[in-house]
Design an enzyme around this catalytic site. Structure first.
Site, PDB file in Angstrom:
ATOM      1  N   GLU A 457       0.834  -1.227   0.000  1.00  0.00           N
ATOM      2  CA  GLU A 457       0.000   0.000   0.000  1.00  0.00           C
ATOM      3  C   GLU A 457       0.862   1.268   0.000  1.00  0.00           C
ATOM      4  OE1 GLU A 457      -3.483   0.093   2.485  1.00  0.00           O
ATOM      5  OE2 GLU A 457      -3.835  -2.045   2.161  1.00  0.00           O
TER       6      GLU A 457
HETATM    7  C1  LIG Z   1       2.338  -9.691   1.067  1.00  0.00           C
HETATM    8  C2  LIG Z   1       2.058  -8.765  -0.061  1.00  0.00           C
HETATM    9  C3  LIG Z   1       0.768  -8.370  -0.337  1.00  0.00           C
HETATM   10  C4  LIG Z   1       0.499  -7.529  -1.422  1.00  0.00           C
HETATM   11  N1  LIG Z   1      -0.801  -7.224  -1.749  1.00  0.00           N
HETATM   12  C5  LIG Z   1      -1.053  -6.541  -2.895  1.00  0.00           C
HETATM   13  C6  LIG Z   1      -2.387  -6.358  -3.373  1.00  0.00           C
HETATM   14  O1  LIG Z   1      -3.347  -6.778  -2.747  1.00  0.00           O
HETATM   15  N2  LIG Z   1      -2.558  -5.735  -4.568  1.00  0.00           N
HETATM   16  C7  LIG Z   1      -1.519  -5.251  -5.292  1.00  0.00           C
HETATM   17  O2  LIG Z   1      -1.754  -4.686  -6.350  1.00  0.00           O
HETATM   18  N3  LIG Z   1      -0.250  -5.373  -4.850  1.00  0.00           N
HETATM   19  C8  LIG Z   1       0.003  -6.020  -3.688  1.00  0.00           C
HETATM   20  N4  LIG Z   1       1.294  -6.189  -3.252  1.00  0.00           N
HETATM   21  C9  LIG Z   1       2.372  -5.551  -3.979  1.00  0.00           C
HETATM   22  C10 LIG Z   1       2.977  -4.388  -3.190  1.00  0.00           C
HETATM   23  O3  LIG Z   1       2.097  -3.309  -3.184  1.00  0.00           O
HETATM   24  C11 LIG Z   1       4.327  -4.091  -3.819  1.00  0.00           C
HETATM   25  O4  LIG Z   1       5.202  -5.074  -3.322  1.00  0.00           O
HETATM   26  C12 LIG Z   1       4.841  -2.723  -3.536  1.00  0.00           C
HETATM   27  O5  LIG Z   1       4.070  -1.774  -4.206  1.00  0.00           O
HETATM   28  C13 LIG Z   1       6.294  -2.552  -3.945  1.00  0.00           C
HETATM   29  O6  LIG Z   1       6.499  -3.024  -5.243  1.00  0.00           O
HETATM   30  P1  LIG Z   1       7.696  -4.057  -5.527  1.00  0.00           P
HETATM   31  O7  LIG Z   1       7.638  -5.111  -4.491  1.00  0.00           O
HETATM   32  O8  LIG Z   1       7.617  -4.468  -6.930  1.00  0.00           O
HETATM   33  O9  LIG Z   1       8.991  -3.233  -5.244  1.00  0.00           O
HETATM   34  P2  LIG Z   1       9.768  -2.288  -6.277  1.00  0.00           P
HETATM   35  O10 LIG Z   1       8.824  -1.300  -6.863  1.00  0.00           O
HETATM   36  O11 LIG Z   1      10.551  -3.136  -7.190  1.00  0.00           O
HETATM   37  O12 LIG Z   1      10.726  -1.528  -5.280  1.00  0.00           O
HETATM   38  C14 LIG Z   1      11.869  -2.153  -4.655  1.00  0.00           C
HETATM   39  C15 LIG Z   1      12.439  -1.165  -3.679  1.00  0.00           C
HETATM   40  O13 LIG Z   1      12.790   0.043  -4.359  1.00  0.00           O
HETATM   41  C16 LIG Z   1      12.115   1.156  -3.802  1.00  0.00           C
HETATM   42  N5  LIG Z   1      11.754   2.080  -4.891  1.00  0.00           N
HETATM   43  C17 LIG Z   1      11.036   1.823  -6.000  1.00  0.00           C
HETATM   44  N6  LIG Z   1      10.904   2.921  -6.744  1.00  0.00           N
HETATM   45  C18 LIG Z   1      11.571   3.906  -6.109  1.00  0.00           C
HETATM   46  C19 LIG Z   1      11.792   5.289  -6.369  1.00  0.00           C
HETATM   47  N7  LIG Z   1      11.285   5.895  -7.448  1.00  0.00           N
HETATM   48  N8  LIG Z   1      12.505   5.988  -5.492  1.00  0.00           N
HETATM   49  C20 LIG Z   1      13.002   5.408  -4.366  1.00  0.00           C
HETATM   50  N9  LIG Z   1      12.823   4.126  -4.058  1.00  0.00           N
HETATM   51  C21 LIG Z   1      12.108   3.372  -4.912  1.00  0.00           C
HETATM   52  C22 LIG Z   1      10.891   0.563  -3.128  1.00  0.00           C
HETATM   53  O14 LIG Z   1      10.404   1.384  -2.083  1.00  0.00           O
HETATM   54  C23 LIG Z   1      11.441  -0.745  -2.603  1.00  0.00           C
HETATM   55  O15 LIG Z   1      12.106  -0.527  -1.397  1.00  0.00           O
HETATM   56  C24 LIG Z   1       1.564  -7.043  -2.181  1.00  0.00           C
HETATM   57  C25 LIG Z   1       2.875  -7.427  -1.890  1.00  0.00           C
HETATM   58  C26 LIG Z   1       3.133  -8.291  -0.864  1.00  0.00           C
HETATM   59  C27 LIG Z   1       4.539  -8.735  -0.615  1.00  0.00           C
END
Ligand SMILES: Cc1cc2nc3c(=O)[nH]c(=O)nc-3n(C[C@H](O)[C@H](O)[C@H](O)COP(=O)(O)OP(=O)(O)OC[C@H]3O[C@@H](n4cnc5c(N)ncnc54)[C@H](O)[C@@H]3O)c2cc1C
Length: 645
Positions: A457
């Protein structure tokens, strides 16, 4: 070439009390994207296009960044009215009793399954429909009552919290309440209120924090009556149990200023639609009973009437939904943190080592005091913001983002310290503790379960970017054109004259004595904290302005610097809300000394963090850190990889 990052050059007037620069005829781009990579630019453009402009009056927290301290907007503390409390009490009492008597959180964690009976019972008592209006079969309760339910759930079982919260805060109910047509509400709200779990599907392999990268497509059928969905979604919470999903998909691009702009649209999709396949259930470090998975779409036909809002407004639907939906996680964090504090306080008394209870050792006492102060501040900001949502008190996106970021990080620290206070017993599972005859206190489970709160979120990093974007907004609107190398020189010079007159008045005011407003109704011991917050808000505004002058359009890249400004503002919000909350407790007859010792500690601790943030704005290793990471990413420092398996 102009970027599509346009924002109307609205004026920041009422709050600053300064006459504004003349309105420009053509909208000016507010962020210089000329030095960005294509992917970065597209991500920003999409986010900007989906962003509603901030309310002109700003909010208490957003105004901190421009040196405007409006304590009267959050003081007196907006306590829950007797009427609202009475409306929520029967449900909340039932929920509390039910959780204690019928939900075995450790068993749910061990088996990875929530008993269907628990889900059915929660549906029957309305726990999946707390805010859905009664006309659609919901309880029709307020945000504060919903937050109190999340607090109860968070103190007991994170798996149930996630099930209930993903369904209501981001699943079908919230976007439909905000954007749904009457027909959509009539069709879906009764279903999701009483029998069908829902979910929210935004994330994909290549689209996590960056939804612009989304590839799931929704193509309009030839006769225009349906959309045809193809692609996959990852990590969709509740998917395995869901009947309906909110799905974000790419629709046909639009041409804006001669350039193609990606479009994301939101749809309600029935899980039993032909071509929809639940392909995989994901498993995690914590939240072991999360019904989360991968969903595939192969020519899934969705009726046009299931489009939420207009085509291309999907990201706006998601962002707006989250603006309020984001409050559920901090409310659950309040519950969990209170539970951890209770565990630690008890253990600090019971456990005797080196001749005294461990709470008599300074090292442990310091941890517990910090927990208590943070619990109080967390409750203060979360329920303040929830009450303001109920009162429709303007644009609260900065407050909700601050609540999410601050509460999830504080809760992680609290869980980590709780494990330390419990020592070896903190690391041992509840089952093992019970197996050898000790109480099964599940600190280990709590720690595992709460880590994800800083990622989903909106991760902490994204919350900081979001807050920073809004913090810079007044300056970008007024002064953004000056810094923008993409604009014709004539337009930049014009902007310089216009905004120069604004800054020639605004800037000196940031050095004048801060006015905290009428504090006569605030306890004398709390006043210095509020006066400090008012003063520090001006210091923050000056610092941010100097950073803009120094870095110009490159400030957007200085994430670590910006994160310190966000940290300062968030701590000021905490101090202010804490004092307001403390006064409401004193007024309600709580022991004055107890409230003051808690509030004073919370504020002192926040000031230390603010000092640390300010110190980092002038002296830091940010550039070195960045360069070092680039070296590592380029394959240098190979020796760091030697001597390992
Ligand atoms: C248990 C669980 C439940 C979830 N439930 C849902 C759901 O119901 N629906 C849904 O749609 N998604 C869901 N998600 C997805 C979740 O919202 C994403 O994991 C989250 O948005 C981060 O995306 P990512 O994991 O791909 O990380 P990435 O976007 O790949 O980011 C990796 C790291 O880089 C940082 N980062 C990325 N971009 C930037 C930037 N521009 N500047 C600085 N730092 C940055 C991030 O903060 C993070 O620390 C869920 C994930 C998990 C693990």
């Amino acid at each position: 070439m102009k970027t599509p990052l346009e924002a109307p050059p609205e004026q920041v007037k009422a709050e600053t009390g300064v006459k504004e620069p003349a309105r420009q005829e053509a909208p000016a781009p507010v962020i210089d994207t000329s030095k960005m990579s294509k992917g970065q630019r597209e991500a920003l453009e999409l986010a900007e296009a989906s962003r509603d402009p901030l309310d002109e009056r700003g909010s208490f927290a957003s105004n901190l960044f421009i040196g405007k301290f409006g304590f009267d907007r959050i003081f007196p503390y907006p306590t829950q009215s007797d009427e609202d409390r009475a409306k929520g009490e029967p449900f909340l009492n039932r929920l509390r009793e039910y959780l204690e008597a019928n939900v075995d959180a450790d068993e749910i964690d061990r088996t990875g399954e929530i008993p269907q009976k628990n889900i059915d019972d929660l549906f029957a008592m309305g726990a999946f429909a707390v805010k859905i209006p009664t006309q659609y079969g919901g309880l029709g309760l307020s945000q504060v009552n919903y937050g109190r339910a999340a607090q109860l759930l968070g103190s007991w079982d994170a798996n149930l919290t996630a099930l209930v919260s993903a369904h209501q805060s981001i699943g079908v109910p919230q976007p439909l309440l905000l954007f749904g047509t009457e027909e959509q509400k009539a069709k879906y709200l009764p279903r999701v209120a009483r029998k069908e779990i829902s979910a929210f599907a935004l994330t994909e392999w290549n689209a996590g924090s960056d939804p612009a990268n989304m590839s799931l497509r929704a193509d309009l059928s030839e006769d225009g009556s349906e959309y045809v969905l193809n692609g996959e979604k990852l990590w969709c919470t509740n998917l395995i149990k869901a009947g309906a999903l909110v799905v974000m998909a790419r629709t046909a691009p639009k041409i804006v200023n001669g350039k193609e702009r990606k479009q994301i649209s939101a749809f309600i999709v029935d899980v039993n639609s032909p071509g929809l396949e639940i392909a995989y259930r994901c498993h995690f470090m914590g939240l072991r009973a999360l019904y989360n998975g991968i969903v595939k779409f192969k020519d899934v036909r969705v009726p046009r009437e299931n489009l939420i809002a207009k085509e291309g407004q999907g990201l706006k639907v998601a962002l707006t939904t989250l603006n309020t939906g984001r409050l559920t996680i901090p409310a659950a964090c309040v519950g969990l943190s209170k539970r951890l504090l209770e565990i630690c306080t008890k253990w600090a008394n019971e456990r005797v080592q080196w001749g005294v209870p461990i709470g008599k050792h300074y090292a442990i006492a310091g941890k517990i005091a910090e927990m208590a102060g943070q619990v109080f501040a967390m409750e203060a900001i979360t329920f303040l913001t929830s009450a303001l949502v109920d009162r429709k008190a303007g644009d609260l996106r900065i407050e909700t983002a601050m609540c999410k970021m601050w509460a999830t990080e504080a809760t992680w620290r609290i869980a980590d310290e709780a494990m330390q206070v419990r020592g070896g017993r903190g690391y041992e599972t509840a089952q093992s503790l019970e197996g050898r005859g000790e109480p099964g206190i599940p600190v280990e489970r709590f720690l595992r379960d709460c880590r994800i709160n800083m990622i989903f979120e909106g991760s902490s990093e994204i919350m900081r970017l979001f807050i920073a974007r809004e913090a810079l907004d007044p300056h970008l609107k007024i002064g953004g054109a000056i810094f923008n190398t993409q604009l014709p020189m004539a337009q930049r010079i014009k902007a310089m004259f216009g905004s120069g007159s604004f800054y020639s008045r605004w800037y000196p005011r940031q050095y004048t004595k801060a006015d905290a407003g009428d504090l006569s109704k605030l306890h004398a011991d709390l006043r210095p904290h509020i006066q400090y917050a008012a003063r520090t808000s001006k210091k923050l505004a000056r610092g941010l302005f100097h950073a803009m002058m120094r870095f110009g359009p490159k400030l957007e890249r200085e994430q670590l610097l910006l994160s310190r400004f966000c940290g300062i503002a968030t701590e000021l919000f905490c101090i202010s809300a804490t004092c307001s909350f403390a006064q409401s407790k004193i007024d309600a007859g709580e022991p004055v000394d107890e409230i003051l010792s808690l509030a004073n500690y919370a504020c002192r601790s926040a000031k230390l963090r603010i000092d640390h943030h300010f110190a980092g704005t002038s002296e830091n290793a940010d550039k070195r850190a960045y360069d070092l990471t680039q070296e590592l990413m380029a394959g240098k420092h190979q020796h760091l990889q030697r001597g390992i398996v």
